[in-house]
Design a protein around this motif. Sequence first.
Motif, short mmCIF file in Angstrom:
data_model
loop_
_atom_site.label_atom_id
_atom_site.label_comp_id
_atom_site.label_asym_id
_atom_site.label_seq_id
_atom_site.Cartn_x
_atom_site.Cartn_y
_atom_site.Cartn_z
N SER A 1 0.81 -1.21 0.00
CA SER A 1 0.00 0.00 0.00
C SER A 1 0.85 1.26 0.00
O SER A 1 2.00 1.26 0.41
CB SER A 1 -0.91 0.01 1.22
OG SER A 1 -1.76 -1.11 1.24
N GLN A 2 0.21 2.34 -0.45
CA GLN A 2 0.79 3.66 -0.32
C GLN A 2 0.35 4.18 1.05
O GLN A 2 -0.76 4.67 1.21
CB GLN A 2 0.28 4.58 -1.44
CG GLN A 2 0.94 5.96 -1.44
CD GLN A 2 2.44 5.89 -1.72
OE1 GLN A 2 2.89 5.09 -2.53
NE2 GLN A 2 3.19 6.74 -1.05
N LEU A 3 1.20 4.04 2.03
CA LEU A 3 0.82 4.35 3.41
C LEU A 3 0.68 5.84 3.64
O LEU A 3 1.44 6.64 3.10
CB LEU A 3 1.86 3.77 4.37
CG LEU A 3 2.01 2.25 4.37
CD1 LEU A 3 3.18 1.84 5.26
CD2 LEU A 3 0.73 1.57 4.84
N GLU A 4 -0.29 6.18 4.47
CA GLU A 4 -0.51 7.57 4.85
C GLU A 4 0.15 7.83 6.19
O GLU A 4 -0.22 7.21 7.20
CB GLU A 4 -2.01 7.84 4.93
CG GLU A 4 -2.36 9.28 5.28
CD GLU A 4 -3.85 9.51 5.38
OE1 GLU A 4 -4.25 10.44 6.10
OE2 GLU A 4 -4.62 8.75 4.74
N ASN A 5 1.11 8.71 6.21
CA ASN A 5 1.87 8.97 7.43
C ASN A 5 0.95 9.36 8.59
O ASN A 5 0.08 10.22 8.45
CB ASN A 5 2.89 10.09 7.19
CG ASN A 5 4.31 9.60 7.34
OD1 ASN A 5 4.60 8.69 8.12
ND2 ASN A 5 5.23 10.17 6.58
N GLY A 6 1.16 8.69 9.73
CA GLY A 6 0.43 9.03 10.94
C GLY A 6 -0.95 8.41 11.05
O GLY A 6 -1.63 8.59 12.06
N LYS A 7 -1.39 7.68 10.04
CA LYS A 7 -2.75 7.13 10.06
C LYS A 7 -2.87 5.92 10.97
O LYS A 7 -1.94 5.11 11.08
CB LYS A 7 -3.18 6.74 8.63
CG LYS A 7 -4.61 6.21 8.56
CD LYS A 7 -5.06 5.98 7.12
CE LYS A 7 -6.47 5.41 7.07
NZ LYS A 7 -6.97 5.27 5.67
N VAL A 8 -4.02 5.79 11.62
CA VAL A 8 -4.34 4.59 12.40
C VAL A 8 -5.18 3.68 11.50
O VAL A 8 -6.34 3.99 11.18
CB VAL A 8 -5.12 4.93 13.69
CG1 VAL A 8 -5.46 3.65 14.46
CG2 VAL A 8 -4.31 5.89 14.56
#
Length: 250
Positions: free
Chosen positions: A236-243
């Motif tokens: 995945s293209q991770l979203e910084n800081g996401k839970v």
Amino acid sequence: MKYAVITGASRGLGAAAAQQLLAEGISVISIARHENTELKQVAAEAGTGYSHYSCNLGSEEQVQNVFSEITETILKDAEKIFVINNAGVIEPIEVAGELDSSLVMNNVQVNLTAPILICNLILQKAKKTAVEIVIANVTSGAAERPIHGWSIYCSTKAAINMFTMTAGLELEKAESNSKIIAFSPGIMDTDMQATIRSSSEEAFADLKTFKNYKESGSLRSPETVAGALVKLLLGSQLENGKVYKVNDLL
């Protein structure tokens, strides 16, 4: 070379994630007080690198020493490092006014202080290199609501969520190539669930509900949850800081 550094890799979600990452050809560094010898066998069969470091995450000194050694070793040839801060403790399960101070201190150290120190150390060391760091802090739904008898666990998980969100904001502002997320695994059939079921109704008002999870087969296997986490980290293209929540991924 790709590495995965996993705390609490001797059992449960940590061991399941380690096995699946080894199968993906990623070298695993296990951190726990006791080694899971099955991981060594899995690594040998897969032809993948594996090492184990014994560490009591309740000791600040051990955390600093062990992770300094790990980062100095793997940053020499790493292109990408996955860090899964998975180790955690539920105790004390008790109402405020009846809490054991030593269990409180250990909970805060293992669930909150150790992951923060690990993230800080690895990100600090990686700054001097081009190595991409991807950190997943294992959290809980308990971070988002009060649960009778779980005041310390709820508090430390809420705090690790806020640390993750803030650190993610900082990485974005710095235009870093590294990522940090939190991962909420839901209810799993692990030793922590057994500990919860062994508590008393006086200390934990939802005891019958959690016993019913086991009896009704509602608990997911660590392997299923680990599959969702590994897929998230690798694909995945991770979203910084996401839970990220497992229910949204399965």
